[in-house]
Design an enzyme around this catalytic site. Sequence first.
Site, PDB file in Angstrom:
ATOM      1  CB  CYS A 152      -0.948  -0.006   1.197  1.00  0.00           C
ATOM      2  SG  CYS A 152      -2.013  -1.462   1.221  1.00  0.00           S
ATOM      3  CG  HIS A 285      -1.784   4.662   4.905  1.00  0.00           C
ATOM      4  ND1 HIS A 285      -1.808   4.441   3.546  1.00  0.00           N
ATOM      5  CD2 HIS A 285      -1.914   3.443   5.486  1.00  0.00           C
ATOM      6  CE1 HIS A 285      -1.940   3.146   3.307  1.00  0.00           C
ATOM      7  NE2 HIS A 285      -2.006   2.521   4.466  1.00  0.00           N
ATOM      8  CG  HIS A 318      -6.506   0.850   1.722  1.00  0.00           C
ATOM      9  ND1 HIS A 318      -5.591   1.014   0.713  1.00  0.00           N
ATOM     10  CD2 HIS A 318      -5.775   0.578   2.852  1.00  0.00           C
ATOM     11  CE1 HIS A 318      -4.367   0.846   1.187  1.00  0.00           C
ATOM     12  NE2 HIS A 318      -4.456   0.592   2.482  1.00  0.00           N
TER      13      HIS A 318
END
Length: 391
Positions: A152, A285, A318
């Site tokens: 990620c 994030h 996400h």
Amino acid sequence: MSTEKRVVVTGISVMAANGNNIDEFNENAVRGIGGIKKTTLFPTDKIRTDYFGQVNKTYIYEVQSLKDKSRLECMYEDLILQLLEDTSITPEIIGELNEKVGFSFATSVGVNDYVSGHVKGSIEKSISKSNIYKLPKKLKIKGPVFVNTSACAAGTTAIGTAYSLVNSGICDMVISGGIDPLTEFSSYGFHSLQNLSSTPCRPFDKDRDGITLGEGGALFVIESYESAQKRNAKIYCEVLGYGLGNDAYHATSPDPSGDGAYRVMTQALKQADVLPAKIDYINTHGTGTEINDSMEIKAIERLTGKCHVNSIKSQVGHCLAAAGAVEFAATVLSINNSYVYPNINLSNPINSLEEVELPSELVYKNIHYALSNSFAFAGNAASIVVGGISE
């Protein structure tokens, strides 16, 4: 005498659950209209949730033959068309620049269509024949090519790589970004880790209970300031530096102290020669998991003074390897338009300190410097600094 080049962003394309293009994405983000909904791509009866950040466009989900374009390739083609229109260049112009144009890309499950098709028997061969390796050729790119898969953090890392290629003078221009589609593979993986939210995710809320997976991506033209001036290009912002690191704490969990996050943000600011107190805005994030959000807030409070913080994941989910790219687009648009997007689904913020502000409504603010953060499995961490363009 320094040979380092100034690095700027001269083109953007973005696609996510809240918009199929830059205008839709920005307008909905400003209004706090998220795109998270019940997915129509695959059965969810054995998964904790049926809420996902699915793009609002009809693309094939599983390839049936090697002649089919994968979901990633379809997104890529649409994003490339947007990017070329935004920056007024063509593949022919790129080709004429020869080795001075590079490609720095991020994905994690981009070839899943071919693997899945091979396992299910719908196609005879799988990844070795995937068309994903032809993506740079569609733009006639002849320079260096990088594909980043650092989970990620990959999208932010890919943009950092593009920065290095231009800053060093190896390239005059790099097409960079990331794309990841929704898959059952990743959904069941996060389900097994028990960190999927049962509802649309709530980053930085005291009652958060996990992530919401999303899909989409963003692509950018990263270019030297000198090159941009020569072709009279529109300049969105300047990329000033980035940091990469690994906290080596756990296979899937970040260091709860926030030390790893703090180090990469500090590294990015040092390269950019920007003091922490000068940061006006941080695009986090911000996954909505218990540990990530807590450690990131700790790191931000340790790093800087009063600044605004948000997570675009509350609107789009996400996007895995593409998360950093989508969030970089949000950061650049915020600088250009002098506002901070609202954190939606946030009713009970986790922090009570004055240093970090988590707006639930749009905030108009001149942003001189901003950070965009990405933290990933296996301890991978990346942070990038951008600023408004100056002569």
